[in-house]
Enzyme design. Structure first.
Site, PDB file in Angstrom:
ATOM      1  N   TYR A  52      -0.307   0.109 -14.430  1.00  0.00           N
ATOM      2  CA  TYR A  52      -0.961  -0.501 -13.523  1.00  0.00           C
ATOM      3  C   TYR A  52      -1.743  -1.520 -14.143  1.00  0.00           C
ATOM      4  O   TYR A  52      -2.241  -2.682 -13.376  1.00  0.00           O
ATOM      5  CB  TYR A  52      -1.732   0.218 -12.445  1.00  0.00           C
ATOM      6  CG  TYR A  52      -0.580   0.978 -11.637  1.00  0.00           C
ATOM      7  CD1 TYR A  52      -0.199   0.328 -10.318  1.00  0.00           C
ATOM      8  CD2 TYR A  52      -0.378   2.405 -11.618  1.00  0.00           C
ATOM      9  CE1 TYR A  52       0.792   0.810  -9.557  1.00  0.00           C
ATOM     10  CE2 TYR A  52       0.517   2.883 -10.745  1.00  0.00           C
ATOM     11  CZ  TYR A  52       0.863   2.268  -9.663  1.00  0.00           C
ATOM     12  OH  TYR A  52       1.904   2.596  -8.778  1.00  0.00           O
ATOM     13  N   HIS A 109      -1.869   0.563   0.605  1.00  0.00           N
ATOM     14  CA  HIS A 109      -1.410   1.100  -0.703  1.00  0.00           C
ATOM     15  C   HIS A 109      -2.354   1.167  -1.518  1.00  0.00           C
ATOM     16  O   HIS A 109      -2.021   1.247  -3.175  1.00  0.00           O
ATOM     17  CB  HIS A 109      -0.080   0.482  -0.889  1.00  0.00           C
ATOM     18  CG  HIS A 109       1.112   1.090   0.071  1.00  0.00           C
ATOM     19  ND1 HIS A 109       2.213   0.586   0.139  1.00  0.00           N
ATOM     20  CD2 HIS A 109       1.127   2.113   0.888  1.00  0.00           C
ATOM     21  CE1 HIS A 109       2.853   1.065   1.096  1.00  0.00           C
ATOM     22  NE2 HIS A 109       2.336   2.016   1.803  1.00  0.00           N
ATOM     23  N   CYS A 136     -15.443   8.032 -16.215  1.00  0.00           N
ATOM     24  CA  CYS A 136     -15.931   7.676 -15.179  1.00  0.00           C
ATOM     25  C   CYS A 136     -17.530   7.003 -15.434  1.00  0.00           C
ATOM     26  O   CYS A 136     -18.296   7.915 -15.689  1.00  0.00           O
ATOM     27  CB  CYS A 136     -16.017   8.860 -14.328  1.00  0.00           C
ATOM     28  SG  CYS A 136     -17.097   8.936 -12.719  1.00  0.00           S
TER      29      CYS A 136
HETATM   30 ZN   LIG Z   1     -16.610  11.125 -12.061  1.00  0.00          ZN
END
Ligand SMILES: [Zn+2]
Length: 346
Positions: A52, A109, A136
């Site tokens: 991606y 999508h 993250c």
């Molecule tokens: Zn996280």
């Protein structure tokens, strides 16, 4: 009038972005089960991210085409004039619609420029690479994944899309198959609710019978004309560019004298060079606001007579050409060149 528009891979393909072909199970040479499935994500998240990341950089270097721009223009007009609701739904994960100025937009999508955390659920814009960089920002675990609907995952916002379809007066599918989900389901809802349905595609593919109107050709050519019509510019006239005029002349020349075409083929000829043409249910051909009746020659097959198309063009332009010079058997290069010159001077 409430409008729902669905765009698919075809509209991005005209901006040079590769499309997935279900036939060979490949996307730009990648096997889909290796890179686009939840299974692959679990086995090798970095490979999925790398895939991606590559799509993301391709999309970043692509430009919106006239079809994207026409849709944004229609939305602006619809809102400024208070004509009704306007919703654009796309199956594409690139941002070409946003970059054209579309606002009320659903990516069913997902989007390339976003990520979410599989651990804590954080979700946000992500423009850089994800491969090897999946930490993250919220929980600091290596758990980010592309914010993309993988094969086997459910499309998003279906409830909102279906609600809009139930209230719509016009549904338009562009560059997406009319036989497979979701377009097939969407047109079914729209038809059930009595909405008008249009389809834009490069060919009259399966599923066309479910739509009231099918426009054949590159969306970058056919859609801007349609949008102008929607904006009340009914008499586009024959506002052709010099290239389109030259294309028209070339096509007509190739038809030659005394040649009939299946209406569908003639429509394809004309729409391919950007003209607004369609096959009518009675077998006639509509070219802008003119109707060209099919001929029934003693030889060959009934169809659209090429010289009749040229005569319609001459009439539409109010050109100072004597039609008896053309009769019903043009094909004379001098006459066509004369016509081309008069268009280019206009
Ligand atoms: Zn996280």
């Amino acid at each position: 009038m409430n409008i729902v528009i669905l765009t698919g891979a075809g509209i991005s393909a005209e901006s040079g972005l590769a499309t997935f072909t279900a036939a060979d199970g490949l996307w730009n040479g990648h096997r889909i089960e290796g890179v686009c499935t939840p299974d692959a994500l679990e086995r090798n998240p970095d490979a999925v991210c790398a895939f991606y990341d590559e799509r993301k950089s391709e999309a970043a270097s692509a430009e919106p085409n006239p079809a994207h721009i026409a849709l944004a223009k229609l939305e602006r007009f619809w809102q400024e004039t208070g004509k009704g609701e306007f919703l654009l739904v796309t199956q594409n994960v690139d941002d070409l619609h946003e970059r054209s100025g579309s606002i009320n937009l659903i990516h069913m999508h997902g989007v390339l420029n976003s990520a979410f955390c599989m651990e804590c659920g954080w979700q946000g814009p992500r423009h850089g690479r994800l491969e090897g960089n999946r930490e993250c920002p919220a929980c600091e675990r290596d758990a980010l994944r592309p914010d993309i609907v993988l094969f086997g995952e459910a499309p998003r916002h279906l409830r909102q899309i279906e609600a809009a379809l139930e209230q719509c007066d016009l549904f338009v599918a562009i560059g997406t198959s009319g036989t497979v989900y979701p377009a097939a389901g969407f047109v079914e809802i729209a038809n059930t609710k009595g909405a008008e349905t249009h389809r834009f595609d490069t060919r009259l593919a399966d599923g066309s019978q479910h739509f009231d109107n099918c426009y054949v050709g590159e969306a970058g050519q056919t859609l801007p004309n349609w949008v102008n019509e929607m904006m009340g510019d009914k008499h586009l006239g024959w506002n052709l560019t010099p290239e389109q005029k030259a294309g028209f002349i070339r096509e007509m020349e190739e038809c030659g004298a005394h040649v009939t075409f299946y209406c569908e083929d003639m429509v394809r000829y004309l729409t391919n060079i950007g003209l607004d043409a369609e096959e009518m249910p009675d077998g006639s051909l509509r070219l802008y606001d003119q109707t060209i009746e099919p001929t029934q020659p003693e030889w060959g097959v009934p169809g659209i007579y090429a010289p009749d198309v040229l005569s319609a063009a001459i009439e539409a332009y109010g050109l100072d050409l004597k039609t008896e010079m053309l009769g019903r058997g043009f094909g004379h290069r001098d006459r066509l060149n004369q016509l081309a010159r008069s268009w280019n001077d206009a």
